[in-house]
Write an enzyme that holds these catalytic residues in place. Structure first.
Site, mmCIF file in Angstrom:
data_model
loop_
_atom_site.group_PDB
_atom_site.id
_atom_site.type_symbol
_atom_site.label_atom_id
_atom_site.label_comp_id
_atom_site.label_asym_id
_atom_site.label_seq_id
_atom_site.Cartn_x
_atom_site.Cartn_y
_atom_site.Cartn_z
ATOM 1 N N LYS A 13 -9.650 53.044 -9.231
ATOM 2 C CA LYS A 13 -10.200 51.712 -8.972
ATOM 3 C C LYS A 13 -9.626 50.660 -9.942
ATOM 4 C CE LYS A 13 -14.568 53.456 -7.000
ATOM 5 N NZ LYS A 13 -16.068 53.360 -7.042
ATOM 6 N N TYR A 69 -15.714 51.012 3.020
ATOM 7 C CA TYR A 69 -17.079 51.305 2.580
ATOM 8 C C TYR A 69 -18.126 50.969 3.646
ATOM 9 C CZ TYR A 69 -15.758 52.411 -2.263
ATOM 10 O OH TYR A 69 -15.261 53.005 -3.392
ATOM 11 N N ASN A 106 -16.547 52.144 -11.998
ATOM 12 C CA ASN A 106 -16.629 53.559 -12.350
ATOM 13 C C ASN A 106 -15.340 54.350 -12.120
ATOM 14 O OD1 ASN A 106 -16.831 53.725 -9.609
ATOM 15 N ND2 ASN A 106 -18.736 54.890 -9.559
ATOM 16 N N HIS A 117 -12.719 56.824 -7.020
ATOM 17 C CA HIS A 117 -13.442 57.205 -5.795
ATOM 18 C C HIS A 117 -12.926 58.565 -5.361
ATOM 19 C CE1 HIS A 117 -14.789 57.396 -1.628
ATOM 20 N NE2 HIS A 117 -13.563 57.813 -1.365
ATOM 21 N N GLU A 137 -10.890 59.121 5.714
ATOM 22 C CA GLU A 137 -10.425 58.244 4.629
ATOM 23 C C GLU A 137 -8.908 58.327 4.449
ATOM 24 O OE1 GLU A 137 -12.793 59.113 1.152
ATOM 25 O OE2 GLU A 137 -14.623 58.347 2.089
HETATM 26 P P1 RTP Z 1 -17.287 56.940 -4.637
HETATM 27 O O1 RTP Z 1 -17.694 56.900 -3.173
HETATM 28 O O2 RTP Z 1 -16.749 55.637 -5.147
HETATM 29 O O3 RTP Z 1 -16.430 58.107 -4.950
HETATM 30 O O4 RTP Z 1 -18.600 57.171 -5.502
HETATM 31 P P2 RTP Z 1 -19.835 58.089 -5.203
HETATM 32 O O5 RTP Z 1 -19.621 58.905 -3.975
HETATM 33 O O6 RTP Z 1 -20.121 58.778 -6.485
HETATM 34 O O7 RTP Z 1 -20.944 56.994 -4.922
HETATM 35 P P3 RTP Z 1 -21.447 56.373 -3.533
HETATM 36 O O8 RTP Z 1 -22.908 56.664 -3.413
HETATM 37 O O9 RTP Z 1 -20.544 56.771 -2.418
HETATM 38 O O10 RTP Z 1 -21.296 54.831 -3.802
HETATM 39 C C1 RTP Z 1 -20.033 54.183 -3.684
HETATM 40 C C2 RTP Z 1 -19.810 53.302 -4.890
HETATM 41 O O11 RTP Z 1 -20.783 52.262 -4.866
HETATM 42 C C3 RTP Z 1 -21.140 51.933 -6.194
HETATM 43 N N1 RTP Z 1 -22.581 52.113 -6.356
HETATM 44 N N2 RTP Z 1 -23.312 51.252 -6.980
HETATM 45 N N3 RTP Z 1 -25.476 49.875 -8.171
HETATM 46 C C4 RTP Z 1 -25.692 51.033 -7.557
HETATM 47 O O12 RTP Z 1 -26.785 51.543 -7.466
HETATM 48 C C5 RTP Z 1 -24.560 51.711 -6.957
HETATM 49 N N4 RTP Z 1 -24.606 52.842 -6.314
HETATM 50 C C6 RTP Z 1 -23.338 53.097 -5.932
HETATM 51 C C7 RTP Z 1 -20.401 52.858 -7.124
HETATM 52 O O13 RTP Z 1 -19.273 52.178 -7.622
HETATM 53 C C8 RTP Z 1 -20.004 54.000 -6.232
HETATM 54 O O14 RTP Z 1 -18.846 54.629 -6.715
HETATM 55 MG MG MG Z 2 -19.038 58.119 -2.108
#
Ligand code: RTP
Ligand code: MG
Length: 138
Positions: free
Chosen positions: A11, A51, A114, A117, A128
């Site tokens: 990212k 997304y 963070n 992804h 994806e």
């Molecule tokens: P990613 O998809 O980026 O690999 O991350 P992830 O599966 O660990 O998290 P996901 O639930 O898919 O959420 C996608 C991205 O959204 C942001 N996020 N912000 N503020 C919040 O509560 C929150 N929750 C998620 C994060 O940047 C996350 O990577």
């Molecule tokens: Mg995710």
């Protein structure tokens, strides 16, 4: 063990920190092969489409704003149980909760910025990979 492919994005925060090489070394060290890669600046449309599953979430706009804030490095990784192996390397979504030695613990600042992804399932990985590498067999 199943050979899988997964979609990885370094990212904008991690690209700006100049740690693409360090993150690639972790992929290689874990036996994940980079089978497709490109650096790009995402448009809002591309980030929103990527997304789309999160579009009703409160953090959607911040997430899109962040993903278009600078260049990203996108790659498809291949290896044994690649989806989970890659998520293990990444660590928890919130870097404060990520295990020591994971990419997010070491390089990320916040749940918004963070660092990386990773696809969360083989089916999602296929969608994806096709999204960013049209014509590449996922
Ligand atoms: P990613 O998809 O980026 O690999 O991350 P992830 O599966 O660990 O998290 P996901 O639930 O898919 O959420 C996608 C991205 O959204 C942001 N996020 N912000 N503020 C919040 O509560 C929150 N929750 C998620 C994060 O940047 C996350 O990577
Ligand atoms: Mg995710």
């Amino acid at each position: 063990m199943a050979i899988e492919r997964t979609l990885s994005i370094i990212k904008p925060d991690a690209v700006a920190k100049n740690v693409i090489g360090q993150i690639y070394s972790r992929f290689e060290g874990a036996g994940l092969k980079i089978v497709a890669a490109r650096m790009t600046q995402l448009s809002r449309e591309e980030a929103e489409g990527f997304y789309a599953a999160h579009k009703e979430r409160g953090f959607f706009k911040d997430l899109v704003d962040f993903m278009v804030s600078g260049p990203v490095m996108i790659q498809a990784l291949e290896g044994e149980n690649a989806v989970l192996a890659h998520r293990d390397l990444m660590g928890a979504t919130d870097p404060k909760k990520a295990e020591k030695g994971t990419i997010r613990a070491d390089f990320a600042e916040s749940i918004d910025a963070n660092a990386v992804h990773g696809s969360d399932a083989v089916d999602a990985a296929k969608v994806e990979i096709a999204y960013f590498f049209p014509g590449f067999a996922a």
